[in-house]
Structure formats: C-alpha cells, structure tokens
Design a protein around this motif. Structure first.
Motif, PDB file in Angstrom:
ATOM      1  N   ILE A  19       0.818  -1.216   0.000  1.00 44.80           N
ATOM      2  CA  ILE A  19       0.000   0.000   0.000  1.00 44.80           C
ATOM      3  C   ILE A  19       0.852   1.266   0.000  1.00 44.80           C
ATOM      4  O   ILE A  19       0.319   2.370   0.113  1.00 44.80           O
ATOM      5  N   GLU A  20       2.170   1.122  -0.086  1.00 49.26           N
ATOM      6  CA  GLU A  20       3.021   2.298  -0.144  1.00 49.26           C
ATOM      7  C   GLU A  20       4.238   1.995  -1.001  1.00 49.26           C
ATOM      8  O   GLU A  20       4.511   0.846  -1.358  1.00 49.26           O
ATOM      9  N   SER A  21       4.961   3.036  -1.341  1.00 51.32           N
ATOM     10  CA  SER A  21       6.149   2.902  -2.182  1.00 51.32           C
ATOM     11  C   SER A  21       7.312   2.404  -1.335  1.00 51.32           C
ATOM     12  O   SER A  21       7.727   3.065  -0.374  1.00 51.32           O
ATOM     13  N   VAL A  22       7.838   1.231  -1.682  1.00 47.48           N
ATOM     14  CA  VAL A  22       8.920   0.634  -0.905  1.00 47.48           C
ATOM     15  C   VAL A  22       9.979   0.047  -1.834  1.00 47.48           C
ATOM     16  O   VAL A  22       9.743  -0.150  -3.030  1.00 47.48           O
ATOM     17  N   VAL A  23      11.145  -0.228  -1.262  1.00 51.42           N
ATOM     18  CA  VAL A  23      12.220  -0.940  -1.952  1.00 51.42           C
ATOM     19  C   VAL A  23      12.424  -2.261  -1.220  1.00 51.42           C
ATOM     20  O   VAL A  23      12.628  -2.278   0.004  1.00 51.42           O
ATOM     21  N   ARG A  24      12.380  -3.379  -1.948  1.00 55.31           N
ATOM     22  CA  ARG A  24      12.497  -4.697  -1.350  1.00 55.31           C
ATOM     23  C   ARG A  24      13.928  -4.947  -0.868  1.00 55.31           C
ATOM     24  O   ARG A  24      14.878  -4.924  -1.662  1.00 55.31           O
ATOM     25  N   VAL A  25      14.061  -5.186   0.428  1.00 54.78           N
ATOM     26  CA  VAL A  25      15.365  -5.462   1.034  1.00 54.78           C
ATOM     27  C   VAL A  25      15.203  -6.592   2.044  1.00 54.78           C
ATOM     28  O   VAL A  25      14.085  -6.916   2.464  1.00 54.78           O
ATOM     29  N   ARG A  26      16.333  -7.185   2.459  1.00 52.20           N
ATOM     30  CA  ARG A  26      16.320  -8.267   3.442  1.00 52.20           C
ATOM     31  C   ARG A  26      17.133  -7.851   4.667  1.00 52.20           C
ATOM     32  O   ARG A  26      18.154  -7.144   4.550  1.00 52.20           O
ATOM     33  N   GLU A  27      16.691  -8.304   5.816  1.00 45.28           N
ATOM     34  CA  GLU A  27      17.404  -8.008   7.048  1.00 45.28           C
ATOM     35  C   GLU A  27      18.842  -8.520   6.953  1.00 45.28           C
ATOM     36  O   GLU A  27      19.109  -9.632   6.480  1.00 45.28           O
ATOM     37  N   GLY A  28      19.773  -7.709   7.401  1.00 44.82           N
ATOM     38  CA  GLY A  28      21.178  -8.076   7.392  1.00 44.82           C
ATOM     39  C   GLY A  28      21.948  -7.601   6.181  1.00 44.82           C
ATOM     40  O   GLY A  28      23.194  -7.573   6.208  1.00 44.82           O
ATOM     41  N   GLN A  29      21.264  -7.232   5.110  1.00 42.30           N
ATOM     42  CA  GLN A  29      21.969  -6.673   3.957  1.00 42.30           C
ATOM     43  C   GLN A  29      22.621  -5.348   4.353  1.00 42.30           C
ATOM     44  O   GLN A  29      22.122  -4.633   5.230  1.00 42.30           O
ATOM     45  N   GLU A  30      23.723  -5.026   3.712  1.00 39.14           N
ATOM     46  CA  GLU A  30      24.396  -3.758   3.959  1.00 39.14           C
ATOM     47  C   GLU A  30      24.597  -3.017   2.648  1.00 39.14           C
ATOM     48  O   GLU A  30      24.948  -3.625   1.630  1.00 39.14           O
ATOM     49  N   PHE A  31      24.372  -1.705   2.693  1.00 42.93           N
ATOM     50  CA  PHE A  31      24.514  -0.868   1.505  1.00 42.93           C
ATOM     51  C   PHE A  31      25.233   0.425   1.889  1.00 42.93           C
ATOM     52  O   PHE A  31      25.047   0.939   2.993  1.00 42.93           O
ATOM     53  N   PRO A  32      26.044   0.960   0.981  1.00 39.19           N
ATOM     54  CA  PRO A  32      26.634   2.284   1.231  1.00 39.19           C
ATOM     55  C   PRO A  32      25.536   3.343   1.351  1.00 39.19           C
ATOM     56  O   PRO A  32      24.466   3.219   0.740  1.00 39.19           O
ATOM     57  N   LEU A  33      25.814   4.355   2.124  1.00 40.40           N
ATOM     58  CA  LEU A  33      24.843   5.434   2.305  1.00 40.40           C
ATOM     59  C   LEU A  33      24.406   6.021   0.964  1.00 40.40           C
ATOM     60  O   LEU A  33      23.217   6.289   0.757  1.00 40.40           O
ATOM     61  N   ARG A  34      25.344   6.216   0.052  1.00 45.61           N
ATOM     62  CA  ARG A  34      25.006   6.789  -1.257  1.00 45.61           C
ATOM     63  C   ARG A  34      23.946   5.927  -1.967  1.00 45.61           C
ATOM     64  O   ARG A  34      22.992   6.457  -2.560  1.00 45.61           O
ATOM     65  N   THR A  35      24.090   4.615  -1.892  1.00 50.53           N
ATOM     66  CA  THR A  35      23.120   3.731  -2.540  1.00 50.53           C
ATOM     67  C   THR A  35      21.749   3.860  -1.898  1.00 50.53           C
ATOM     68  O   THR A  35      20.717   3.897  -2.600  1.00 50.53           O
ATOM     69  N   LEU A  36      21.700   3.967  -0.580  1.00 50.93           N
ATOM     70  CA  LEU A  36      20.404   4.116   0.092  1.00 50.93           C
ATOM     71  C   LEU A  36      19.755   5.464  -0.235  1.00 50.93           C
ATOM     72  O   LEU A  36      18.526   5.560  -0.324  1.00 50.93           O
ATOM     73  N   LEU A  37      20.553   6.496  -0.420  1.00 55.08           N
ATOM     74  CA  LEU A  37      19.993   7.780  -0.844  1.00 55.08           C
ATOM     75  C   LEU A  37      19.361   7.655  -2.236  1.00 55.08           C
ATOM     76  O   LEU A  37      18.341   8.287  -2.521  1.00 55.08           O
ATOM     77  N   GLU A  38      19.964   6.841  -3.081  1.00 57.21           N
ATOM     78  CA  GLU A  38      19.369   6.586  -4.404  1.00 57.21           C
ATOM     79  C   GLU A  38      18.049   5.839  -4.268  1.00 57.21           C
ATOM     80  O   GLU A  38      17.055   6.170  -4.926  1.00 57.21           O
ATOM     81  N   PHE A  39      18.006   4.815  -3.391  1.00 56.84           N
ATOM     82  CA  PHE A  39      16.754   4.092  -3.153  1.00 56.84           C
ATOM     83  C   PHE A  39      15.684   5.030  -2.601  1.00 56.84           C
ATOM     84  O   PHE A  39      14.492   4.862  -2.871  1.00 56.84           O
TER      85      PHE A  39
END
Length: 346
Positions: free
Chosen positions: A112-132
C-alpha cells in the motif's frame, strides 16, 4: 470611474502589473495572485499553489494561498538533505555502510506504499540508500535512514524541523521521514528554500538527476519524476497521495537573456482528495506548461518579471491613472473573474 466586466483566468495577465487582487477560494478552487507582476510571464496552474525562482537572481512569483498543505513524498528531499548535513559525502565517496534492520525488511513487503524490497542483514553504502530513497521513493528506506542517523525516527524528525527552521521555512512542519503522514506540511515558497540549499550539495544533485537505479531484488527502480530529462529538468522530488494530491518540487536549467541559470519551482495541491492517477496527470500537465513557458519567454520578459514591485496598499491597486483604485473581486477556477475598480482620492 466604475467598471465591472468578466475576465477569464487566462486573461489575468492583462491586468496592470501592480494590480493586487484579493481573491476568495471556493471548493478546490483557484488561486490568489500574490505577485501580479509575474502572471504575464508564466503559465501558472489554476488550482493549488505554485512558486518559481531563478537561483541567484530572485523570485518569478507565487500564486495560490501560501497555506501549509500536505506534501507527501517531497518530504524525502528534506530527509536526504538532513542526512547529508550530518553525514556529508563527496562524489567519490559512497559513505559508511548501513545495515538493513528487521523493520525496514518487514516494511518492504507492503503493498500500500512505495517501498524498496530489502532483506534483514543486507548492507549498503549510504550513497546507494539515498538513491533508493530519492529515485524510486522508498518509504521504508526513509524510515531506516532516520533510525540510523538519529537513533529513532522521532529524533530524526525533530532534526528535520530544526533544519527547516535554519533554512527559514517558517510555514513547514514535519511529522515523519517519508511523507505518508499528512502532517508533513509546507508551502511552495518554503520548499524553494529547501531546493536551493539541497541543490548546492553535489551528491544530492547527482542523485536527483538519476533516472534509474538497480535494486537489490534484481529489478530496476525508476524515477518518479516524469519531467526528468525534458525541457532542461534535472530533478528534484515528487509526491502524490490522495490527501495531498499531486505535488512536485523541480529544478531545471534555463536560459535567461543568454545566461544559463538554475530555475527552481514547486507546484502543490493538484487535485487533492481525488485519485492519485488524476492528481499525477494534473501536476505533470501544469508543471510541464509552466517550465515550457519559462523557456519560451521573450528576451527580457523574465528579467521584467524579476523587477521589484512596490508593495501595494491593502485593498487598493495602482492603475494607469494618477491615484489609487479600490479593488474587490473573487476568482474561481475556470469561471469568470469579476473585478470592480473604483477610483478614490489619495
């Protein structure tokens, strides 16, 4: 002298430059012109509110009652800016790794909302999360970054409100990090303050110009900004919900009398309370026409609109005659506007 004649909305530009009209609002109706000097240069939307400025020069004007309204996912522009204020990056620095927590993973299953599919424990650089956050507009990513940056979303929202106050956004309030809460409210002029500050950050600027990003589930996240890449548009952020209607905060490069400059604009509250499909269609159509009118303005037209206009006496206008003229009138969307002018003695 008394005149009483219908004036269609598209002919408002024919009113003298310094004519200040008080206009009421009926239903989801039209706009109150705050700066009549700008109306002849741009195609303004006939509902909600809008504001445009040329960075480094000044305002092209604001139309609509500048009351705080829900801004939906435009909120994420402040989320990203606030994160970058505390955790600055460079174009050659992806930043620290951020771990996906259980809550962000659970929220990524929402339908019911705009989301990005992720899994617990995954790690991403801050820059990548800003893109998401800013490209496909992930609500769960906004909440994750808030918790990561400030320890809790509540603490981060307090930081967002302090940042807004520092920017002079006096009519803006944030109650959440993603925009789902209709308590996130602002005005078109306030959002231009945020846009100007955010576009000075090279990483923010690079992210909002991105059309698509690869997502963790193997799909492609595409920008929600349909204007990107058209008519010089290089960002910024969109937001659409049923309560908020269609909203967009945009940035574009424009030519002003032979000089390339950055134009910033906000269009808010297009078809609020209607379906998101209709709201998006309205905000894209109005914003596209507005930007095109900036590009097609004759030489000198924008500079003329930028010229200072002396503040009018409340309830009066300065017409072509020697003295002030009293003004009364009410405007409705797609309906005639009746203006009564009565000459008075200074």
């Amino acid at each position: 002298m008394t005149a009483h004649a219908p004036i269609r909305p598209h002919r408002l530009a024919e009113i003298p430059r310094r004519l200040c009209v008080k206009a009421g609002q009926v239903g989801d109706a039209l706009v109150r012109v705050r700066r009549a000097g700008s109306a002849d240069a741009l195609h303004w939307p006939y509902e909600g509110q809008a504001s445009v400025r040329i960075s480094g020069i000044g305002s092209l004007g604001t139309v609509g009652t500048p009351e705080p309204v829900p801004i939906a996912s435009i909120t994420k522009a402040m989320t990203a800016f606030t994160v970058l204020q505390r955790h600055p990056l460079t174009l050659h620095d992806s930043g620290p790794s951020v771990r996906i927590d259980a809550l962000a993973a659970a929220q990524s299953e929402s339908t019911i909302e705009s989301v990005v599919r992720v899994r617990e424990g995954q790690e991403f650089p801050l820059r990548t999360l800003l893109e998401f956050l800013l490209v496909p507009s992930g609500n769960n990513i906004a909440r994750l970054l808030a918790r990561w940056s400030a320890g809790s979303e509540a603490a981060f929202v307090a930081r967002m409100n302090r940042t807004a106050a520092e920017l002079g956004m006096t009519r803006t309030t944030f109650t959440g990090s993603c925009g789902m809460d209709p308590g996130n409210r602002s005005t078109a002029p306030d959002l231009l303050r945020l846009a100007e500050a955010a576009m000075h950050d090279e990483v923010f600027r690079a992210v909002v110009t991105t059309a698509s990003v690869p997502l963790p589930d193997g799909t492609t996240g595409r920008t929600t900004n349909r204007l990107l890449g058209r008519d010089g548009v290089i960002g910024l952020k969109t937001g659409t919900t049923t309560p908020a209607g269609g909203n967009v905060l945009w940035a574009a490069t424009v030519d002003v009398d032979g000089v390339r400059r950055l134009a910033l604009g906000a269009v808010l509250a297009q078809r609020p309370g209607r379906s998101p499909v209709r709201a998006r269609a309205a905000v894209w159509a109005h914003t596209h026409r507005m930007i095109r009118s900036i590009h097609s303005a004759p030489p000198g037209a924008l500079a003329s609109a930028l010229a200072p206009v002396p503040p009018p006496v409340p309830g009066h206008a300065y017409g072509p005659g020697p003295g002030p003229v009293s003004v009364s009138g009410t405007a409705w969307a797609r309906r005639p506007v009746h203006i009564r002018l009565k000459e008075t003695t200074p």
